[in-house]
Design a protein around this motif. Structure first.
Motif, short mmCIF file in Angstrom:
data_model
loop_
_atom_site.label_atom_id
_atom_site.label_comp_id
_atom_site.label_asym_id
_atom_site.label_seq_id
_atom_site.Cartn_x
_atom_site.Cartn_y
_atom_site.Cartn_z
N THR A 1 0.87 -1.18 0.00
CA THR A 1 0.00 0.00 0.00
C THR A 1 0.90 1.22 0.00
OG1 THR A 1 -0.12 0.24 2.41
CG2 THR A 1 -1.76 -1.19 1.37
N GLU B 1 -2.80 6.74 -1.25
CA GLU B 1 -3.63 6.01 -2.21
C GLU B 1 -5.00 5.74 -1.60
OE1 GLU B 1 -1.79 2.30 -3.21
OE2 GLU B 1 -0.84 3.14 -4.99
N ARG B 2 -6.00 5.64 -2.43
CA ARG B 2 -7.33 5.28 -1.96
C ARG B 2 -7.38 3.77 -1.82
NH1 ARG B 2 -10.07 10.00 -1.16
NH2 ARG B 2 -12.03 8.92 -1.00
N ARG C 1 -10.05 1.12 -4.04
CA ARG C 1 -9.85 0.91 -5.48
C ARG C 1 -8.91 -0.24 -5.77
NH1 ARG C 1 -9.58 7.19 -6.67
NH2 ARG C 1 -11.80 7.56 -6.56
N ALA D 1 -10.02 0.37 4.94
CA ALA D 1 -10.36 0.40 3.51
C ALA D 1 -11.47 -0.59 3.16
CB ALA D 1 -9.12 0.12 2.67
N HIS E 1 -14.44 2.08 4.10
CA HIS E 1 -14.50 3.46 3.65
C HIS E 1 -13.34 3.74 2.70
CE1 HIS E 1 -15.87 7.53 3.89
NE2 HIS E 1 -14.77 7.97 4.46
N ASP E 2 -13.63 4.36 1.57
CA ASP E 2 -12.62 4.67 0.56
C ASP E 2 -11.92 5.98 0.90
OD1 ASP E 2 -11.05 4.67 -1.68
OD2 ASP E 2 -12.65 5.32 -3.04
N VAL E 3 -10.96 5.89 1.81
CA VAL E 3 -10.17 7.06 2.21
C VAL E 3 -8.72 6.80 1.84
CG1 VAL E 3 -11.72 7.75 4.09
CG2 VAL E 3 -9.85 6.16 4.56
N PRO E 4 -7.93 7.86 1.71
CA PRO E 4 -6.51 7.65 1.41
C PRO E 4 -5.81 6.85 2.52
CG PRO E 4 -7.12 9.93 1.01
CD PRO E 4 -8.28 9.28 1.72
N ARG E 5 -4.91 5.99 2.12
CA ARG E 5 -4.11 5.22 3.08
C ARG E 5 -3.31 6.18 3.94
NH1 ARG E 5 -5.19 -0.42 3.01
NH2 ARG E 5 -5.60 -1.00 0.87
#
Length: 141
Positions: free
Chosen positions: A42, A46-47, A50, A84, A87-91
């Motif tokens: 990761t 990054e999201r 995805r 993740a 929820h689609d949040v940035p790492r």
């Protein structure tokens, strides 16, 4: 392979309250992945949703960094990426393989239908996440 994966899942606090048959069903959604030494599994920023979201290390080691600072070392049985799944949040960190690394991985698009089909699992997951959140908030005060 499902039995081996279910055993690995039973050691993850997020899934600790699941019944054996639920662990077996969830285990069938995981895939094995390998990463060569130096590969980023990761990347900070990054999201997560995805790409593969959640990982359990089965062999090898990895380093977790935030910015240029190493904040943790991971090895067999350790896991990362559970946020993740939801929820689609940035790492918030980069995880890099120190040596060749084997992981079990689950995507959010595989996880969500499982949770929707198992409402009691959803409740258990909410309880586990709320305890972890309360603990994290207590540490940051």
């Amino acid at each position: 392979m499902a039995g081996k994966v279910a055993d690995a899942l039973s050691g993850v606090p997020l899934f600790a309250g699941l019944e054996p048959e639920e662990l077996e069903q969830l285990a069938g959604r995981f895939r094995e992945h390998t990463f060569s030494a130096g590969s980023a599994i990761t990347r900070e920023g990054e999201r997560g949703a995805r790409i593969l979201a959640f990982f359990i290390i089965t062999a090898g080691t990895a380093t977790v960094t935030r910015g240029e600072t190493a904040i943790a070392s991971l090895g067999p049985g350790d896991h990362f990426g559970e946020i993740a799944l939801f929820h689609d949040v940035p790492r918030n960190a980069t995880v890099t393989a120190d040596a060749d690394l084997s992981c079990l991985a689950l995507s959010s698009w595989e996880f969500r239908p499982f949770v929707e089909a198992h409402p009691m699992v959803a409740w258990q997951l909410l309880e586990t996440m709320s305890v972890r959140l309360a603990h994290a908030e207590a540490l940051s005060v």
